[in-house]
Design a protein around this motif. Sequence first.
Motif, PDB file in Angstrom:
ATOM      1  N   GLY A 118       6.108  16.109   1.247  1.00 13.62           N
ATOM      2  CA  GLY A 118       5.521  15.444   2.416  1.00 13.62           C
ATOM      3  C   GLY A 118       6.518  14.492   3.041  1.00 13.62           C
ATOM      4  O   GLY A 118       7.736  14.596   2.825  1.00 13.62           O
ATOM      5  N   GLU A 119       5.958  13.534   3.772  1.00 15.21           N
ATOM      6  CA  GLU A 119       6.797  12.671   4.611  1.00 15.21           C
ATOM      7  C   GLU A 119       7.156  11.359   3.890  1.00 15.21           C
ATOM      8  O   GLU A 119       8.287  11.173   3.456  1.00 15.21           O
ATOM      9  CB  GLU A 119       5.947  12.433   5.865  1.00 15.21           C
ATOM     10  N   ALA A 120       6.178  10.518   3.738  1.00 15.50           N
ATOM     11  CA  ALA A 120       6.402   9.201   3.127  1.00 15.50           C
ATOM     12  C   ALA A 120       5.058   8.652   2.687  1.00 15.50           C
ATOM     13  O   ALA A 120       4.027   9.048   3.227  1.00 15.50           O
ATOM     14  CB  ALA A 120       7.024   8.256   4.159  1.00 15.50           C
ATOM     15  N   PRO A 121       5.050   7.743   1.729  1.00 10.39           N
ATOM     16  CA  PRO A 121       3.777   7.172   1.291  1.00 10.39           C
ATOM     17  C   PRO A 121       3.089   6.419   2.421  1.00 10.39           C
ATOM     18  O   PRO A 121       3.747   5.830   3.285  1.00 10.39           O
ATOM     19  CB  PRO A 121       4.177   6.181   0.187  1.00 10.39           C
ATOM     20  N   GLY A 122       1.768   6.431   2.392  1.00  8.07           N
ATOM     21  CA  GLY A 122       0.977   5.584   3.276  1.00  8.07           C
ATOM     22  C   GLY A 122       0.448   4.413   2.447  1.00  8.07           C
ATOM     23  O   GLY A 122       0.944   4.162   1.336  1.00  8.07           O
ATOM     24  N   GLU A 125      -0.958   5.390  -1.097  1.00  9.60           N
ATOM     25  CA  GLU A 125       0.107   5.856  -1.980  1.00  9.60           C
ATOM     26  C   GLU A 125       0.961   4.676  -2.426  1.00  9.60           C
ATOM     27  O   GLU A 125       1.376   4.596  -3.589  1.00  9.60           O
ATOM     28  CB  GLU A 125       0.994   6.889  -1.253  1.00  9.60           C
ATOM     29  N   PRO A 131       2.127  10.063  -4.698  1.00 14.48           N
ATOM     30  CA  PRO A 131       2.058  10.676  -3.371  1.00 14.48           C
ATOM     31  C   PRO A 131       0.715  11.345  -3.107  1.00 14.48           C
ATOM     32  O   PRO A 131       0.060  11.832  -4.034  1.00 14.48           O
ATOM     33  CB  PRO A 131       3.167  11.738  -3.409  1.00 14.48           C
ATOM     34  N   PHE A 132       0.337  11.372  -1.841  1.00 18.93           N
ATOM     35  CA  PHE A 132      -0.840  12.105  -1.374  1.00 18.93           C
ATOM     36  C   PHE A 132      -2.110  11.768  -2.167  1.00 18.93           C
ATOM     37  O   PHE A 132      -2.706  12.639  -2.788  1.00 18.93           O
ATOM     38  CB  PHE A 132      -0.574  13.614  -1.415  1.00 18.93           C
ATOM     39  N   ASN A 164       7.705  13.294  -1.697  1.00 19.65           N
ATOM     40  CA  ASN A 164       7.893  12.978  -0.278  1.00 19.65           C
ATOM     41  C   ASN A 164       9.383  12.857   0.040  1.00 19.65           C
ATOM     42  O   ASN A 164      10.196  12.638  -0.859  1.00 19.65           O
ATOM     43  CB  ASN A 164       7.241  11.630   0.042  1.00 19.65           C
ATOM     44  N   HIS A 237       0.898  19.326   8.416  1.00 20.45           N
ATOM     45  CA  HIS A 237       0.628  18.215   7.507  1.00 20.45           C
ATOM     46  C   HIS A 237      -0.889  17.988   7.447  1.00 20.45           C
ATOM     47  O   HIS A 237      -1.569  18.065   8.484  1.00 20.45           O
ATOM     48  CB  HIS A 237       1.335  16.959   8.036  1.00 20.45           C
TER      49      HIS A 237
HETATM   50  N1  URA Z   1       1.459  11.555   3.838  1.00 21.96           N
HETATM   51  C1  URA Z   1       2.589  12.013   3.263  1.00 21.96           C
HETATM   52  O1  URA Z   1       3.382  12.686   3.891  1.00 21.96           O
HETATM   53  N2  URA Z   1       2.806  11.703   1.990  1.00 21.96           N
HETATM   54  C2  URA Z   1       1.967  11.004   1.276  1.00 21.96           C
HETATM   55  O2  URA Z   1       2.243  10.764   0.118  1.00 21.96           O
HETATM   56  C3  URA Z   1       0.791  10.554   1.882  1.00 21.96           C
HETATM   57  C4  URA Z   1       0.548  10.829   3.168  1.00 21.96           C
END
Ligand code: URA
Length: 265
Positions: A118-122, A125, A131-132, A164, A237
């Motif tokens: 994925g992209e990055a923690p929100g 997370e 992650p996710f 991520n 996503h």
């Molecule tokens: N979106 C992401 O891309 N990664 C995460 O860990 C959470 C949300």
Amino acid sequence: MEPDLAYHQASALLEWQVELGVDEAICEAPVNRYELPSKPPGSRTAARNARPAAPEPAQTAEPAVDPVQEARRIVKGTDTLGSLSEAVAAFPHCELRQGARNTVFSDGNPAARVMVIGEAPGRDEDLQGKPFVGRAGQLLDRMFEAIGMGRTETDPDQALYITNILPWRPPRNRDPQPDEMGMMLPFIHRHIELAEPEIVVLMGNISCQALLSRRGITRLRGNWADVLGRPALPMFHPAYLLRNPRAKREAWSDLLTLQARLNGS
Ligand code: URA
């Protein structure tokens, strides 16, 4: 004050000052103008007491560090997922680390045939260090459950390994910046090499940009690409799917594409 709060408050204060028109930083520390020297510098007493100025300590210029080179050098020293995780957590050159509560490295089964990126923690997370795990993550779990796969599975055929592009939450969930992705790219490359998945799933535009140098998920999704010599499948996503539920049709079709490839058909 908690470090995260301090970071975000400082950043909000700075933005507010810029809005008010502050465009120059004059000094790092305030000067107390009431604290006058006890004798005026030009007085006789001052002249009598004056000592020859001590020589200035030699300025040792810090050599400028190139974070990308540094990241490449560091990953060469990692040969397990554990040592890579430690190296990521200790990497000091990405500013996002300062504002994050946790370094989010991965979740799931490292022996899985499929690695989801994925992209990055929100926010969630960042709080949980995985992650996710927020709303998008719950949708991701339901999507893969529909084809009999999940992060808690022990059988590598059904398991997922999840990570991520960035291990730290960007402030206010903004998009990762090119320099942030550039310096963390050696880590994600090494992560893929060490996990050795058979297939990589790229969730959304940011992971396609980082690992395929291409954007435009609407055209990329569902078409096999190559990441470090491994088949990679770009998909919408899950956060996008939450905002655009109609696109779940395409996501379902991509999950079936993935399942067919795993089944060797
Ligand atoms: N979106 C992401 O891309 N990664 C995460 O860990 C959470 C949300």
